[in-house]
Design a protein around this motif. Structure first.
Motif, mmCIF file in Angstrom:
data_model
loop_
_atom_site.group_PDB
_atom_site.id
_atom_site.type_symbol
_atom_site.label_atom_id
_atom_site.label_comp_id
_atom_site.label_asym_id
_atom_site.label_seq_id
_atom_site.Cartn_x
_atom_site.Cartn_y
_atom_site.Cartn_z
ATOM 1 N N PRO A 251 12.808 6.139 6.118
ATOM 2 C CA PRO A 251 11.522 5.780 5.507
ATOM 3 C C PRO A 251 10.334 6.375 6.270
ATOM 4 O O PRO A 251 9.333 6.757 5.662
ATOM 5 N N ALA A 252 10.447 6.442 7.597
ATOM 6 C CA ALA A 252 9.352 7.004 8.392
ATOM 7 C C ALA A 252 9.216 8.492 8.145
ATOM 8 O O ALA A 252 8.106 9.028 8.050
ATOM 9 N N THR B 170 6.191 12.842 5.868
ATOM 10 C CA THR B 170 6.161 13.992 4.967
ATOM 11 C C THR B 170 5.052 13.843 3.924
ATOM 12 O O THR B 170 4.314 14.795 3.630
ATOM 13 N N LEU B 171 4.929 12.639 3.360
ATOM 14 C CA LEU B 171 3.868 12.393 2.381
ATOM 15 C C LEU B 171 2.490 12.535 3.015
ATOM 16 O O LEU B 171 1.587 13.155 2.454
ATOM 17 N N LEU B 172 2.318 11.949 4.211
ATOM 18 C CA LEU B 172 1.036 12.058 4.910
ATOM 19 C C LEU B 172 0.700 13.514 5.221
ATOM 20 O O LEU B 172 -0.453 13.930 5.146
ATOM 21 N N ARG C 262 14.775 0.064 13.064
ATOM 22 C CA ARG C 262 14.918 1.289 12.301
ATOM 23 C C ARG C 262 14.022 1.288 11.074
ATOM 24 O O ARG C 262 14.094 2.175 10.241
ATOM 25 N N ASN C 263 13.168 0.272 10.919
ATOM 26 C CA ASN C 263 12.230 0.263 9.816
ATOM 27 C C ASN C 263 10.969 1.013 10.202
ATOM 28 O O ASN C 263 10.691 1.221 11.371
ATOM 29 N N PHE C 264 10.208 1.376 9.204
ATOM 30 C CA PHE C 264 8.962 2.086 9.481
ATOM 31 C C PHE C 264 8.026 1.201 10.290
ATOM 32 O O PHE C 264 7.831 0.042 9.941
ATOM 33 N N PRO C 265 7.448 1.698 11.389
ATOM 34 C CA PRO C 265 6.588 0.872 12.228
ATOM 35 C C PRO C 265 5.403 0.311 11.452
ATOM 36 O O PRO C 265 4.925 0.910 10.490
ATOM 37 N N ALA C 266 4.957 -0.828 11.910
ATOM 38 C CA ALA C 266 3.781 -1.442 11.285
ATOM 39 C C ALA C 266 2.591 -0.513 11.436
ATOM 40 O O ALA C 266 2.529 0.284 12.359
ATOM 41 N N PRO C 267 1.601 -0.588 10.534
ATOM 42 C CA PRO C 267 0.458 0.323 10.589
ATOM 43 C C PRO C 267 -0.224 0.364 11.940
ATOM 44 O O PRO C 267 -0.720 1.392 12.347
ATOM 45 N N ARG C 268 -0.257 -0.779 12.643
ATOM 46 C CA ARG C 268 -0.949 -0.775 13.921
ATOM 47 C C ARG C 268 -0.259 0.137 14.945
ATOM 48 O O ARG C 268 -0.844 0.515 15.933
ATOM 49 N N ARG C 269 1.004 0.495 14.696
ATOM 50 C CA ARG C 269 1.716 1.363 15.616
ATOM 51 C C ARG C 269 1.563 2.834 15.256
ATOM 52 O O ARG C 269 2.063 3.689 15.961
ATOM 53 N N THR C 270 0.988 3.102 14.136
ATOM 54 C CA THR C 270 0.827 4.480 13.689
ATOM 55 C C THR C 270 -0.630 4.883 13.856
ATOM 56 O O THR C 270 -1.491 4.383 13.159
#
Length: 394
Positions: free
Chosen positions: A253-254, A259-261, A36-44
């Motif tokens: 968090p995601a 939303t920020l992005l 449930r944490n924000f995925p690592a950058p490589r997943r985005t």
């Protein structure tokens, strides 16, 4: 066997027990349930450029070249639609092959209060047939009212209804960046605005007026009804997008990060979801015809659009008790795009005294376009019968 639940002039039932299992549209990314944490950058991944459109079988290289051009802006979409219009009507699909004759069609553009040209279309019964009421259509995400809905509209119009549709801003033939929803309320306000003009047309002035919303269009119709509940005599919802489940909701968090992005690069595109035609069309022959919907938005979901869809479903979920208009909710029981439990949740929680839920056994998402012929006409007849019974009360 199709399951029909109906409640007319009865108090609303108790809330369901399994709300957490209600599903959500697959246009939103599925997040790993084990993390449930924000995925690592490589997943985005973000994709700014459009993906290459798949080759359309059965048309020439020249037509495929036309279909593969950049459709970001309305003039290009209008040219492509014009090139494919005749080809689409000749498809071996029951909506086109068995379309009633003599239906009067009209297309025009209205400039809305935000300055955008909005594509509008009407289908009226053949001369001499009494018009019973008006039906205004809200199409789904990425879609348009100028493909499969053409056949749907003709069948409903032949039963004595004036059928009207608009392409949402940014979709179909209307102006706006393709697939971009800067504000979901803009879509809703546009429908309210255009329907107000439609209700003033001489052929339907003073007659009962209904909303028909499909998938994301169901969310548009619900929000329009919540904003202006007295403007319509009833709402028909087909596989509506109106609740998000915990299984597919991004962790908080995601959501904040998205939303920020979206504020920095709102028009950027996300990794595309799985091909929805595979999930939406049960009939494999009809599934292949979906590729002829050449002006649909099939690129990755834009960041701001994804955020708006998330916000909208949460907003509707929190307000379903306020839905009080007569309701007809139709859903395929095997739908994996929008979960049929969502429709049951709406049915059981809406305060409408006149409400009906129909679940079609084995039905996928596109119950009006992608099912076997007999099922498609069953759904159409269910809609027409429901409209007829409400118009007879006037």
């Amino acid at each position: 066997m199709d399951l029909t639940l109906t409640s007319r002039f009865l108090p609303p039932p108790e809330p369901p027990l399994l709300l957490r299992k209600c599903g959500a549209p697959t246009v939103l990314r599925r997040w790993p349930s084990t993390n449930r944490n924000f995925p690592a950058p490589r997943r985005t991944h973000l994709a700014i450029t459009a993906k290459k459109r798949a080759v359309i079988e059965g048309v020439s290289d020249e037509m495929n070249a036309i279909a593969s051009q950049n459709l970001d802006f309305a003039p290009a979409r209008r040219r492509v639609r014009s090139a494919f219009s005749e080809v689409q009507q000749q498809l071996d699909h029951c909506l086109f092959k068995m379309a009633p004759s003599g239906i009067r069609e009209e297309e025009w553009y209205e400039r809305n209060s935000r300055g955008l040209e909005i594509f509008c279309k009407s289908w009226l019964p053949k001369p001499g047939v009494r018009i019973k009421g008006a039906l205004c259509f809200c199409h789904g995400y990425g879609d348009t009212c100028t493909f499969f809905f053409e056949g749907i509209a003709k069948h409903i119009a032949a039963s004595g209804y004036g059928v009207y549709a608009v392409d949402h801003p940014g979709f179909g033939l209307s102006e706006g960046l393709h697939g971009y929803i800067p504000s979901f309320d803009h879509l809703v306000d546009n429908v309210i605005e255009q329907c107000a003009k439609i209700k003033g047309r001489p052929e339907v002035r003073g007659l009962p007026c209904f909303l028909l919303g499909q998938s994301m269009g169901g969310a548009v119709a619900l929000k329009a009804n919540l904003k202006a509940p007295w403007d319509w005599d009833g709402v028909v919802l087909v596989a509506p997008m109106c609740k998000i489940s915990e299984d597919v909701t991004p962790p908080e968090p995601a959501v904040k990060a998205l939303t920020l992005l979206s504020r920095v690069m709102p028009k950027a595109k996300l990794v595309p979801p799985k091909d929805l035609a595979e999930l939406a069309f049960r009939d494999s022959k009809k599934r292949k015809m979906a590729s002829y919907n050449v002006i649909c938005y099939s690129d990755p979901v834009r960041l701001k659009t994804a955020v708006e869809l998330l916000k909208t479903t949460k907003s509707i979920e929190s307000q379903v008790q306020k839905v009080s208009s007569p309701l007809l909710i139709l859903h395929g029981a095997a739908d994996r795009v929008t979960d049929p439990l969502v429709s049951r949740f709406l049915y059981e929680n809406a305060s409408s005294k006149d409400k009906t839920l129909k679940l079609y056994e084995g039905g996928y998402h596109s119950i009006l376009e992608g099912e076997p012929d007999d099922r498609i006409f069953t759904v159409l007849n269910d809609i027409i019968s429901w409209l007829d019974s409400r118009c007879s009360l006037k």
